[in-house]
Structure formats: C-alpha cells, structure tokens
Design a protein around this motif. Sequence first.
Motif, PDB file in Angstrom:
ATOM      1  N   GLU A  69       0.510  -1.142  -0.067  1.00 53.19           N
ATOM      2  CA  GLU A  69      -0.247  -0.395  -0.474  1.00 53.19           C
ATOM      3  C   GLU A  69       0.804   1.460  -0.080  1.00 53.19           C
ATOM      4  O   GLU A  69       0.924   2.188  -0.715  1.00 53.19           O
ATOM      5  CB  GLU A  69      -0.930   0.242   1.763  1.00 53.19           C
ATOM      6  N   ARG A  70       1.857   1.236   0.453  1.00 52.93           N
ATOM      7  CA  ARG A  70       2.829   2.208   1.118  1.00 52.93           C
ATOM      8  C   ARG A  70       3.326   2.247  -0.631  1.00 52.93           C
ATOM      9  O   ARG A  70       3.534   3.961  -1.063  1.00 52.93           O
ATOM     10  CB  ARG A  70       3.835   2.496   2.084  1.00 52.93           C
ATOM     11  N   ARG A  71       4.035   1.622  -1.120  1.00 53.13           N
ATOM     12  CA  ARG A  71       4.704   1.729  -2.825  1.00 53.13           C
ATOM     13  C   ARG A  71       4.123   1.781  -3.672  1.00 53.13           C
ATOM     14  O   ARG A  71       4.230   2.689  -4.758  1.00 53.13           O
ATOM     15  CB  ARG A  71       5.739   0.622  -2.939  1.00 53.13           C
ATOM     16  N   ASN A  72       2.672   1.527  -3.671  1.00 56.90           N
ATOM     17  CA  ASN A  72       2.192   1.543  -4.767  1.00 56.90           C
ATOM     18  C   ASN A  72       0.802   2.662  -4.085  1.00 56.90           C
ATOM     19  O   ASN A  72      -0.356   3.132  -4.795  1.00 56.90           O
ATOM     20  CB  ASN A  72       1.116   0.210  -5.035  1.00 56.90           C
ATOM     21  N   ASN A  73       0.823   3.539  -3.120  1.00 53.79           N
ATOM     22  CA  ASN A  73      -0.359   4.355  -2.955  1.00 53.79           C
ATOM     23  C   ASN A  73      -1.352   3.918  -2.882  1.00 53.79           C
ATOM     24  O   ASN A  73      -2.004   4.406  -3.346  1.00 53.79           O
ATOM     25  CB  ASN A  73      -0.055   5.660  -3.917  1.00 53.79           C
ATOM     26  N   LEU A  74      -1.716   2.682  -2.318  1.00 54.84           N
ATOM     27  CA  LEU A  74      -2.911   2.558  -2.467  1.00 54.84           C
ATOM     28  C   LEU A  74      -3.551   2.840  -1.167  1.00 54.84           C
ATOM     29  O   LEU A  74      -3.259   2.824  -0.058  1.00 54.84           O
ATOM     30  CB  LEU A  74      -3.171   0.768  -2.729  1.00 54.84           C
ATOM     31  N   ASP A  75      -5.340   2.500  -0.904  1.00 54.18           N
ATOM     32  CA  ASP A  75      -6.332   2.399   0.040  1.00 54.18           C
ATOM     33  C   ASP A  75      -5.707   1.490   0.924  1.00 54.18           C
ATOM     34  O   ASP A  75      -4.994   0.361   0.276  1.00 54.18           O
ATOM     35  CB  ASP A  75      -7.209   2.099  -0.412  1.00 54.18           C
ATOM     36  N   ASP A  76      -5.944   1.549   2.296  1.00 46.66           N
ATOM     37  CA  ASP A  76      -5.336   0.311   3.285  1.00 46.66           C
ATOM     38  C   ASP A  76      -6.128  -0.571   3.501  1.00 46.66           C
ATOM     39  O   ASP A  76      -6.546  -1.576   4.510  1.00 46.66           O
ATOM     40  CB  ASP A  76      -5.271   1.186   4.580  1.00 46.66           C
ATOM     41  N   ASP A  77      -6.814  -1.438   2.338  1.00 48.10           N
ATOM     42  CA  ASP A  77      -8.148  -2.255   2.589  1.00 48.10           C
ATOM     43  C   ASP A  77      -7.634  -3.312   2.969  1.00 48.10           C
ATOM     44  O   ASP A  77      -8.619  -3.946   4.100  1.00 48.10           O
ATOM     45  CB  ASP A  77      -8.540  -2.103   1.323  1.00 48.10           C
ATOM     46  N   GLU A  78      -6.328  -4.167   2.582  1.00 48.49           N
ATOM     47  CA  GLU A  78      -5.560  -4.899   2.927  1.00 48.49           C
ATOM     48  C   GLU A  78      -5.355  -5.238   4.188  1.00 48.49           C
ATOM     49  O   GLU A  78      -5.541  -6.157   4.541  1.00 48.49           O
ATOM     50  CB  GLU A  78      -4.595  -5.675   1.444  1.00 48.49           C
ATOM     51  N   SER A  79      -4.701  -4.455   4.450  1.00 48.68           N
ATOM     52  CA  SER A  79      -4.186  -4.011   5.680  1.00 48.68           C
ATOM     53  C   SER A  79      -4.800  -4.249   6.511  1.00 48.68           C
ATOM     54  O   SER A  79      -4.687  -5.195   7.740  1.00 48.68           O
ATOM     55  CB  SER A  79      -2.585  -2.973   5.927  1.00 48.68           C
ATOM     56  N   GLU A  80      -6.024  -3.232   6.809  1.00 47.97           N
ATOM     57  CA  GLU A  80      -6.856  -3.046   7.606  1.00 47.97           C
ATOM     58  C   GLU A  80      -7.634  -4.788   7.823  1.00 47.97           C
ATOM     59  O   GLU A  80      -8.344  -5.286   8.910  1.00 47.97           O
ATOM     60  CB  GLU A  80      -8.516  -2.562   7.466  1.00 47.97           C
ATOM     61  N   LYS A  81      -7.998  -5.804   6.662  1.00 53.01           N
ATOM     62  CA  LYS A  81      -8.603  -6.338   6.291  1.00 53.01           C
ATOM     63  C   LYS A  81      -7.874  -7.764   7.463  1.00 53.01           C
ATOM     64  O   LYS A  81      -8.233  -8.415   8.478  1.00 53.01           O
ATOM     65  CB  LYS A  81      -8.670  -7.506   5.353  1.00 53.01           C
ATOM     66  N   ILE A  82      -6.283  -8.115   6.939  1.00 49.62           N
ATOM     67  CA  ILE A  82      -5.529  -8.539   8.369  1.00 49.62           C
ATOM     68  C   ILE A  82      -5.729  -8.129   9.343  1.00 49.62           C
ATOM     69  O   ILE A  82      -5.409  -9.066  10.546  1.00 49.62           O
ATOM     70  CB  ILE A  82      -4.115  -8.446   7.006  1.00 49.62           C
ATOM     71  N   PHE A  83      -5.599  -7.065   9.842  1.00 53.43           N
ATOM     72  CA  PHE A  83      -5.276  -6.166  10.225  1.00 53.43           C
ATOM     73  C   PHE A  83      -6.267  -6.795  11.929  1.00 53.43           C
ATOM     74  O   PHE A  83      -6.639  -7.367  13.067  1.00 53.43           O
ATOM     75  CB  PHE A  83      -5.291  -4.715  10.920  1.00 53.43           C
TER      76      PHE A  83
END
Length: 493
Positions: free
Chosen positions: A315-329
């Motif tokens: 998400e940081r490298r590609n300036n993406l929303d945090d949807d994936e990391s939030e799901k894993i969190f």
Amino acid sequence: MKIGFDSEKYLRMQSEKITERINEFGGKLYLEFGGKLFDDNHAARVLPGFEPDSKIKMLSKLKDNAEIVIVINSLDIQKNKVRADLGITYDQDVIRLIGIFRSYGLFIQSVVLSRFDKTNEPALLFKKRLEKMGLKVYRHYVINGYPSNVPHIISDEGYGKNDYIETTRNLVVVTAPGPGSGKMATCLSNIYHDLKRGIKSGYAKYETFPVWNLPLKHPVNVAYESATADLNDVNMIDPWHLSAYGETTVNYNRDVEIFPVLNTLFEKLMGTSPYKSPTDMGVNMAGFAICDDEVCREASKQEIIRRYFKALENERRNNLDDDESEKIFRLMQGLNIHVEDREVYTACIKKHAKEKVPCSAIELSDGTIITGKTSDLLESQSAMLINALKHLANIPDNKKILLPERIVPITELKVKYLSSVTPRLHIDEMLIALSSSSYTNEYADLAISKLPLLRGAQMHSSILLPHIDVKMLRKLGIILTSSPVYEEKLPKN
C-alpha cells in the motif's frame, strides 16, 4: 526448526485419494490444482515440515498416468502481470514451470490461453513462442453469461467454441501461474468435449487451503485468509456440506457461492452431479498430516503478521488504500496477535530507537537475533548480514572480514561515475566486496561459506528496502518484513 507436519504421510494419502477419484469417474480425471504446484512456500511456512515441492513429488509417483496442462489468462500476458513472490511475469513463469515439470519426468505438451482475443498481440506472440518450443497451444474464449447462463455455456456457442485439448493420460492436472487463470473452466470445457466424443471423464479439485477439517478460526486457515486478502476471499462453513451430511467443514466464499451453478453444470454435463458440496469436490488430506498442532498454530500466527507487513508495504509503495492491511489487522485482532509477537520486528525497532538511523535485524535458525545499522560505508541490511555471517562462523568481533580499503573504491565508483544517491554498499555490492576479500582474508572466506545457513531466517527492516536488496534477500532465502517507511521520512523515535 520444529516440525508440525508429516510430509510423507501427506504424499501417501493424497496419492491414494487421487487414484480413488480416477476410478470413481471411470478412468479419466481432470484435476484442478489450486495454489502453487511446485514452490508452495506459504504451505511450508504455516505447516513446518511441508516441503515446498511436496505436490510435484506426489505427482511424480503418478507420472506414468499423468499429464500437465497449464492455463494462462491472455489478459495477464497483455498486462505483464507479475508473480510477486518470484518477481517474474506470468508468461515467464509458464516457461519456468514447463522446464520444472519436465525435469521431474512429468509429461506436458499443452498450454491453454484463456480469455483469448485475436487482437491481443502479446498473447499471439506468446502463442508463437510456445509453438516453436513444440507445445500445443489451445484457445479458450470469453463465454457471455458465464457462469450463470448454463444452457448457453453447455452449447456449441459456449464450451463448444473452445479448442478441444487433446490428452492421452487418465490423470490430467490443470494448473496455472496464478489465480484467475481459468483452470476450472478449462476442466469443464474439456469434459463437455469428451462427452461429445463418447469419453467418460470427471472433475476434482486439489486444494491445500483452507484445510476443510480444521476449525474455521484455526490459525492455519486464518493465515490462508490473510494470504488472499487482496482477492477478498473469506473462509466460511460449507453450508452445502452441513446440509447434506450434518458435518461442519471449512471452505471459502467463492467455491461456496459458485457451487449451485457448478452443480447445475455437472447435472447438464453428466446427467447427475457427483458432488453434494464444494468440500466434496476437493482432494485435501493436509489436515490429517498435521503431527503437532501447536507448532502449526504458532507458525501460522507468524505468517499472518508477515502478511500484514507485506500489505502495508504494498500500500505504501503503490499509494493504495489500506483495505488489505485493515482486513488482515482485523484477522490479527480475532486471534489476539500483535506485531510485537514478531521478535525480529521488536529487536529492529529497539535498535532504531537507540541509533536514530535505519536499522535491520535478523533471527537465525537457533533463535539468535543479530542487528545492523546504517553507516557511512554500509546500508543497514549489509551490515546486519556481515554481523550474522561472523556469528555463524564464530569469528571474533575484533576480526575484520571486510576491510575499508575494499569498500572505499566501490563507494567512489558509485558516486563519481554511476550517479548513485548514496555511496553505501547494498547487499549485492557487499557480497562482491566480501568475495574479493576472501583471497587474502581467511575470515572472509569462512564467512561466505555460511551463506546457506541464512536460508529460512526471519528479518525486519525499519525502512522499505530498495528492490535490488529485496531481490538479493529472496535469493538468500531470507524472509523479510519491513516497516512501511521510506528512509527520507524515517521517524526519529
């Protein structure tokens, strides 16, 4: 490494079950392989003892009766889609897989280009390349109304317009370089063509995850959900299996949602469906081969944390929303897992708080954690590796294995002639300098000999590393996580 999985038992049971399925369908089986067929490193991480090439070893036992068909989505060729774990495009991976299969003595002569379109120039060029290699290339097309319009799908304008894959063995393994390639559609399309030719054949699915006979929230199954967070896959109880047998099993949402359509397809194709649930379709004995549940639980929890850091990095490298990391969190919260449970992360962050410069930490197989920090001559990851190699080789701290006079000419070359932003040595440059030192420094030579012992080590960096270093760490077999921070914005505490 503590062992939690009996690989030999798994291979034996899988082989037996596949043979049973072949016999059930009257002698010919299309077996869709989910996940990675050759280098299943995710399985090896969450099921310690599982060998990354276990699946292909199992197939080798059946090689006299088996052949491989590889499916690749033509759109993935056009988009130059990359396998993140290997850093190569899907079409390059097809070539790699062909070589691997043949090295194991497995028969492969067919590649399917799914979602084929004659205007897709990269796909056409890839088709010609495969044909020059002596492979047969088959074209499968987009079917309007797929998968819900069953009458259209099972017609000459549906599966009927796809090329028929000519096979000669009774076990046809259908695999792909990645998800979304069209493996299941390929299997069902050829069953349709077989029936028109009077050939009796059937379908089954080889899946490792989720493990159907483990609890829904078992860390092994949650680790799979974290690995597929970008695909929005969700583990769930198989309601069809529960209704048919009164037995609770675990599957994932896409198979559960598509099962009514598949069931109808089977009924139209074969006259009657051989399955009462998506779990029935699978051939998966992994759960029966777990020999130490606690070891697998802990390994899976660590994998979930790694997946979390990987999502943050992406998400940081590609300036993406945090949807994936939030799901894993949220998955981590459900299992009461915290990033601090990754010991190498904690050691790295403590080192950074002390040194106020980028730092790296590595946990070796014996549990020892070694750190390194950025200096005028070395990046933190390079310093860390030198320290780790000295530890593994029992080289005293006061003995130098990489002298400044070996480093300085390289740093000057980088700045004066290569327009490098920093003179500090990256991992590849450090290893070359170390190698050149080995001719006159016995300690350097001894340190280099310990490089294989780094395989499987855990590492964390306090910053996002350059791709060249990530690639080198992957080659060394080191499992990396990084804090989602670029060096220029590194916090000082």
